[in-house]
Design an enzyme around this catalytic site. Structure first.
Site, mmCIF file in Angstrom:
data_model
loop_
_atom_site.group_PDB
_atom_site.id
_atom_site.type_symbol
_atom_site.label_atom_id
_atom_site.label_comp_id
_atom_site.label_asym_id
_atom_site.label_seq_id
_atom_site.Cartn_x
_atom_site.Cartn_y
_atom_site.Cartn_z
ATOM 1 N N TYR A 36 0.826 -1.218 0.000
ATOM 2 C CA TYR A 36 0.000 0.000 0.000
ATOM 3 C C TYR A 36 0.857 1.264 0.000
ATOM 4 C CZ TYR A 36 -4.698 -1.937 0.821
ATOM 5 O OH TYR A 36 -5.907 -2.551 0.704
ATOM 6 N N LYS A 69 3.397 -15.448 2.176
ATOM 7 C CA LYS A 69 3.557 -16.159 0.899
ATOM 8 C C LYS A 69 5.046 -16.437 0.763
ATOM 9 C CE LYS A 69 1.832 -17.730 -3.016
ATOM 10 N NZ LYS A 69 0.876 -18.849 -3.088
ATOM 11 N N ASP A 115 -2.897 -18.243 0.319
ATOM 12 C CA ASP A 115 -3.918 -18.930 -0.492
ATOM 13 C C ASP A 115 -4.574 -20.040 0.318
ATOM 14 O OD1 ASP A 115 -1.453 -20.229 -0.543
ATOM 15 O OD2 ASP A 115 -1.592 -20.867 -2.640
ATOM 16 N N ASP A 175 -6.240 -7.015 4.201
ATOM 17 C CA ASP A 175 -7.397 -6.377 3.573
ATOM 18 C C ASP A 175 -8.322 -7.448 3.001
ATOM 19 O OD1 ASP A 175 -8.993 -4.291 2.418
ATOM 20 O OD2 ASP A 175 -8.027 -4.704 0.485
ATOM 21 N N ASP A 200 -12.111 -9.240 4.738
ATOM 22 C CA ASP A 200 -13.426 -9.254 4.058
ATOM 23 C C ASP A 200 -14.009 -10.664 4.067
ATOM 24 O OD1 ASP A 200 -13.249 -6.549 3.456
ATOM 25 O OD2 ASP A 200 -13.951 -6.815 1.388
#
Ligand code: IPM
Ligand code: MG
Length: 374
Positions: free
Chosen positions: A143, A193, A225, A249, A253
């Site tokens: 970001y 990751k 993942d 982020d 959700d």
């Protein structure tokens, strides 16, 4: 009694303007009931600020946030401002506030209220009893990394963003996550990751080294993942998740939807326990994790509970007002228990009500609240 608590209130855009007044009404009744004095100051952010001042985070708004003990924020953005330069988009207000206030730790709790199981798209046995916390790094990663931008690249263009973390950035968010886990079920999952990205290989290494100071907390690691998959497959395995800005982020959700609606998830953003002011307050920003939902704005159908629960987090984390925070949590629980629902969480056999009415119901429960010992 906590006196003259300064709260900057930024409704922002879309449904932010409908849900924030409900949370403010809740704080006002808590103030009266428990004898605290909140001093609310409103500021303009996001698209509203672009329209009025030509920039998403005007100097005056930033100053309000800096002067306040805590910030209560609605949501920013909408189709009107899409396609503008990134530097002046509504979202910049949010990112600017996080950055300028140094709010690197974002706590996003996902709890399934038992009577809400039918509102979720997942089977009851999968989600029953979910109580997890996503600890998202908030002021670093892709970001904020540089270089960034879209540049000419021969005959075409090239878009660039940079995923970068330093040891100290990972270390401080890891400490927050271990502290949070220590107060809960003592299980921390660090999401990365590391099989592909060097930066998250460093992330993993640093989290492992911080773990030495928290031997009572069980630490595990998961690729992002797989984590997305596990959240849907068996979310109850998680207690606390700690992860990068962008992974957080996305995963938050997903976690939100387990609980039935993104309209239920609050969040707290803080700069760490070391930033206490002379009153013992910890500066923080509190906001629902959902966006400005322009498609449903202005129709009195948005769910104000994520914002109301964010106000409870503010009392708990910034001001140490645990009893008051619990009173709000209980009031929300009771309103849901009695069957009141905004359309996003409506299911057969419950009563559909609007934004304002939902706020009024929570306020009414708080008015009935008995202060033990008084
Ligand atoms: C969130 C939001 C923001 C983010 C957007 C609006 C900038 O999605 O708080 O999760 O990506 O952080
Ligand atoms: Mg988001």
């Amino acid at each position: 009694m906590a006196d003259n608590i300064k709260v900057a209130v930024f409704p922002g855009d879309g449904i932010g303007r409908e849900i924030i007044p409900q949370a403010v009404a809740v704080l006002e009744v808590v103030g009266r009931k428990f004898g605290h004095q909140f001093n609310f100051k409103s500021g303009i952010v996001g698209g509203a600020a672009i329209d009025q001042f030509g920039e998403p985070l005007p100097e005056e708004t930033l100053r309000l946030a800096e002067d306040a003990d805590a910030v209560l924020l609605g949501a920013v953005g909408g189709p009107k401002w899409e396609g503008m330069d990134y530097a002046i988009r509504p979202e910049r207000a949010l990112l600017g506030l996080r950055e300028k206030l140094g709010l690197f730790a974002n706590l996003r709790p996902a709890i399934l209220y038992p009577m809400m199981a039918d509102a979720s798209t997942l089977k009851r046995e999968v989600i029953d009893g979910i109580d997890l916390m996503v600890v998202r790094e908030l002021t670093g990663g892709i970001y904020f990394g540089k270089p960034r931008g879209i540049e000419k690249f021969g005959q075409e263009e090239r878009g660039v963003n940079t995923l970068v973390y330093t040891t100290s950035e990972v270390e401080r968010i890891a400490r927050v996550a271990f502290e949070v886990a220590r107060k809960r079920r003592k299980k921390l999952t660090s999401v990365d990751k590391a099989n592909v990205l060097e930066v998250t290989e460093l992330w993993r290494k640093v989290v492992i080294s911080v773990h030495k100071d928290y031997p009572d907390v069980e630490l595990s690691h998961m690729y992002v993942d797989n984590c997305a998959m596990q959240l849907i497959r068996n979310p109850k395995q998680f207690d606390v998740l700690v992860t990068t800005n962008m992974f957080g982020d996305i995963l938050s959700d997903a976690a939100a939807m387990l609980t039935g609606s993104i309209g239920m998830l609050p969040s707290a953003s803080m700069g760490g326990q070391t930033d206490k002011d002379p009153h013992g307050y910890v500066k923080g920003m509190y906001e629902p994790i959902h966006g400005s939902a322009p498609d449903i704005a202005g129709r009195d159908i948005a769910n104000p509970l994520a914002t109301i629960l964010s106000a409870a987090m503010m009392l708990r984390y910034s001001f140490g007002l645990e009893k008051e925070a619990c009173a709000i949590d209980d009031a929300v629980f009771n309103v849901l228990e009695e069957g009141y629902r905004t359309p996003d969480i409506f299911s057969e056999g419950t009563q559909k009500i609007g934004t304002k009415e939902m706020g009024d119901q929570v306020v009414a429960r708080l008015k009935e609240w008995k202060v033990v010992g008084s």
